[in-house]
Design a protein around this motif. Structure first.
Motif, PDB file in Angstrom:
ATOM      1  N   SER A 111      44.599  40.740  34.889  1.00 56.95           N
ATOM      2  CA  SER A 111      43.149  40.725  34.857  1.00 56.95           C
ATOM      3  C   SER A 111      42.518  41.573  35.952  1.00 56.95           C
ATOM      4  N   SER A 112      43.295  42.231  36.757  1.00 54.39           N
ATOM      5  CA  SER A 112      42.737  42.961  37.881  1.00 54.39           C
ATOM      6  C   SER A 112      43.452  44.272  38.091  1.00 54.39           C
ATOM      7  N   ALA A 113      42.704  45.267  38.554  1.00 57.73           N
ATOM      8  CA  ALA A 113      43.313  46.538  38.888  1.00 57.73           C
ATOM      9  C   ALA A 113      43.975  46.469  40.265  1.00 57.73           C
ATOM     10  N   ALA A 114      43.552  45.551  41.112  1.00 54.83           N
ATOM     11  CA  ALA A 114      44.128  45.417  42.440  1.00 54.83           C
ATOM     12  C   ALA A 114      45.476  44.707  42.334  1.00 54.83           C
ATOM     13  N   GLN A 115      46.525  45.372  42.763  1.00 62.57           N
ATOM     14  CA  GLN A 115      47.878  44.840  42.682  1.00 62.57           C
ATOM     15  C   GLN A 115      48.385  44.490  44.076  1.00 62.57           C
ATOM     16  N   VAL A 116      48.872  43.286  44.255  1.00 60.61           N
ATOM     17  CA  VAL A 116      49.412  42.847  45.541  1.00 60.61           C
ATOM     18  C   VAL A 116      50.812  43.415  45.699  1.00 60.61           C
ATOM     19  N   ILE A 117      51.076  44.009  46.856  1.00 61.98           N
ATOM     20  CA  ILE A 117      52.407  44.529  47.155  1.00 61.98           C
ATOM     21  C   ILE A 117      52.864  43.958  48.496  1.00 61.98           C
ATOM     22  N   VAL A 118      54.159  43.743  48.623  1.00 62.49           N
ATOM     23  CA  VAL A 118      54.728  43.229  49.868  1.00 62.49           C
ATOM     24  C   VAL A 118      55.977  44.026  50.230  1.00 62.49           C
ATOM     25  N   ASN A 119      56.313  44.014  51.489  1.00 59.26           N
ATOM     26  CA  ASN A 119      57.547  44.622  51.956  1.00 59.26           C
ATOM     27  C   ASN A 119      58.714  43.831  51.393  1.00 59.26           C
ATOM     28  N   ASN A 120      59.801  44.516  51.049  1.00 56.81           N
ATOM     29  CA  ASN A 120      60.927  43.828  50.401  1.00 56.81           C
ATOM     30  C   ASN A 120      61.588  42.787  51.298  1.00 56.81           C
ATOM     31  N   SER A 121      61.334  42.815  52.591  1.00 57.79           N
ATOM     32  CA  SER A 121      61.907  41.795  53.478  1.00 57.79           C
ATOM     33  C   SER A 121      61.093  40.510  53.468  1.00 57.79           C
ATOM     34  N   SER A 155      39.189  49.084  53.765  1.00 62.73           N
ATOM     35  CA  SER A 155      37.891  48.824  54.357  1.00 62.73           C
ATOM     36  C   SER A 155      37.158  47.731  53.581  1.00 62.73           C
ATOM     37  N   PRO A 156      36.585  46.745  54.287  1.00 57.45           N
ATOM     38  CA  PRO A 156      35.858  45.681  53.598  1.00 57.45           C
ATOM     39  C   PRO A 156      34.705  46.177  52.731  1.00 57.45           C
ATOM     40  N   SER A 157      34.234  47.389  52.970  1.00 55.95           N
ATOM     41  CA  SER A 157      33.154  47.933  52.146  1.00 55.95           C
ATOM     42  C   SER A 157      33.671  48.697  50.928  1.00 55.95           C
ATOM     43  N   SER A 158      34.988  48.843  50.812  1.00 58.58           N
ATOM     44  CA  SER A 158      35.549  49.601  49.690  1.00 58.58           C
ATOM     45  C   SER A 158      35.471  48.809  48.387  1.00 58.58           C
ATOM     46  N   LYS A 159      35.356  49.534  47.303  1.00 60.67           N
ATOM     47  CA  LYS A 159      35.260  48.913  45.980  1.00 60.67           C
ATOM     48  C   LYS A 159      36.534  48.108  45.662  1.00 60.67           C
ATOM     49  N   LEU A 160      37.708  48.654  46.004  1.00 65.03           N
ATOM     50  CA  LEU A 160      38.963  47.968  45.711  1.00 65.03           C
ATOM     51  C   LEU A 160      39.078  46.660  46.497  1.00 65.03           C
ATOM     52  N   HIS A 161      38.649  46.663  47.759  1.00 66.18           N
ATOM     53  CA  HIS A 161      38.711  45.433  48.551  1.00 66.18           C
ATOM     54  C   HIS A 161      37.827  44.354  47.927  1.00 66.18           C
ATOM     55  N   LYS A 162      36.625  44.741  47.536  1.00 67.06           N
ATOM     56  CA  LYS A 162      35.705  43.779  46.921  1.00 67.06           C
ATOM     57  C   LYS A 162      36.283  43.242  45.616  1.00 67.06           C
ATOM     58  N   GLU A 163      36.851  44.140  44.803  1.00 74.54           N
ATOM     59  CA  GLU A 163      37.468  43.718  43.539  1.00 74.54           C
ATOM     60  C   GLU A 163      38.639  42.782  43.791  1.00 74.54           C
ATOM     61  N   GLN A 175      41.458  38.555  42.621  1.00 73.27           N
ATOM     62  CA  GLN A 175      42.750  37.995  43.026  1.00 73.27           C
ATOM     63  C   GLN A 175      42.595  36.760  43.902  1.00 73.27           C
ATOM     64  N   LEU A 176      41.631  36.798  44.827  1.00 70.38           N
ATOM     65  CA  LEU A 176      41.474  35.683  45.763  1.00 70.38           C
ATOM     66  C   LEU A 176      40.421  34.684  45.310  1.00 70.38           C
ATOM     67  N   ASP A 177      39.620  35.074  44.349  1.00 68.44           N
ATOM     68  CA  ASP A 177      38.538  34.230  43.850  1.00 68.44           C
ATOM     69  C   ASP A 177      37.604  33.829  44.997  1.00 68.44           C
ATOM     70  N   MET A 178      37.258  34.832  45.812  1.00 67.45           N
ATOM     71  CA  MET A 178      36.389  34.630  46.974  1.00 67.45           C
ATOM     72  C   MET A 178      35.396  35.778  47.056  1.00 67.45           C
ATOM     73  N   MET A 179      34.280  35.526  47.688  1.00 60.73           N
ATOM     74  CA  MET A 179      33.342  36.597  48.005  1.00 60.73           C
ATOM     75  C   MET A 179      33.861  37.296  49.262  1.00 60.73           C
ATOM     76  N   PRO A 180      33.757  38.628  49.341  1.00 61.31           N
ATOM     77  CA  PRO A 180      34.264  39.338  50.522  1.00 61.31           C
ATOM     78  C   PRO A 180      33.660  38.842  51.839  1.00 61.31           C
ATOM     79  N   TYR A 181      32.385  38.488  51.836  1.00 59.93           N
ATOM     80  CA  TYR A 181      31.769  38.027  53.083  1.00 59.93           C
ATOM     81  C   TYR A 181      32.374  36.698  53.553  1.00 59.93           C
ATOM     82  N   MET A 182      32.844  35.868  52.616  1.00 57.59           N
ATOM     83  CA  MET A 182      33.486  34.610  53.003  1.00 57.59           C
ATOM     84  C   MET A 182      34.788  34.868  53.750  1.00 57.59           C
ATOM     85  N   LEU A 183      35.523  35.847  53.276  1.00 57.62           N
ATOM     86  CA  LEU A 183      36.767  36.224  53.935  1.00 57.62           C
ATOM     87  C   LEU A 183      36.477  36.762  55.334  1.00 57.62           C
ATOM     88  N   GLN A 184      35.468  37.616  55.429  1.00 54.26           N
ATOM     89  CA  GLN A 184      35.073  38.182  56.726  1.00 54.26           C
ATOM     90  C   GLN A 184      34.670  37.076  57.700  1.00 54.26           C
TER      91      GLN A 184
END
Length: 133
Positions: A9-19, A53-61, A66-75
């Protein structure tokens, strides 16, 4: 090598280091990690969070979908941790290519991208997970 956590449902994909991890992350875990409330992986390794950047479109999306939060709440959560002296903010990166490079080279790292073809992430075939709500 990176692991990839996909959400249909989202273009933002979570990635992690393999360790960092070897299992799917539910949405609640992602919220705890990105709000800097969960700071260690189950194996005891410190989690290093990277964001754009918190102002970026991808961060907001990412925050909305993914987090089901408003960006300002995270900030606000990050600010509260920093000002109380009990935590820190995630590391802010300039672009997705830098995000992938930092996550690939930082043990315990987690972040997100939109374009899976940057930096060869499309070669990842070992672990594709969907976040569950």
């Amino acid at each position: 090598m990176l692991y990839l956590f996909c959400s249909h449902s989202s273009a933002a994909q979570v990635i992690v280091n393999n360790s960092a991890i070897d299992f799917p992350l539910p949405a609640q875990e992602l919220r705890l990690i990105f709000s800097m409330q969960k700071i260690y992986w189950p194996d005891g390794q410190k989690i290093q969070v990277f964001i754009l950047s918190p102002s970026s479109k991808l961060h907001k999306e990412f925050c909305f979908k993914q987090l089901d939060m408003m960006p300002y709440m995270l900030q606000r959560r990050w600010d509260r941790l920093v000002y109380s002296g009990t935590g820190e903010r995630p590391i802010i990166l300039n672009n997705e290519a830098e995000m992938q490079a930092q996550i690939a080279s930082t043990p315990g790292a987690i972040g997100y991208v939109a374009d899976l073809s940057i930096g060869g992430v499309n070669r990842l075939t070992r672990s594709f997970y969907e976040t569950s709500r």
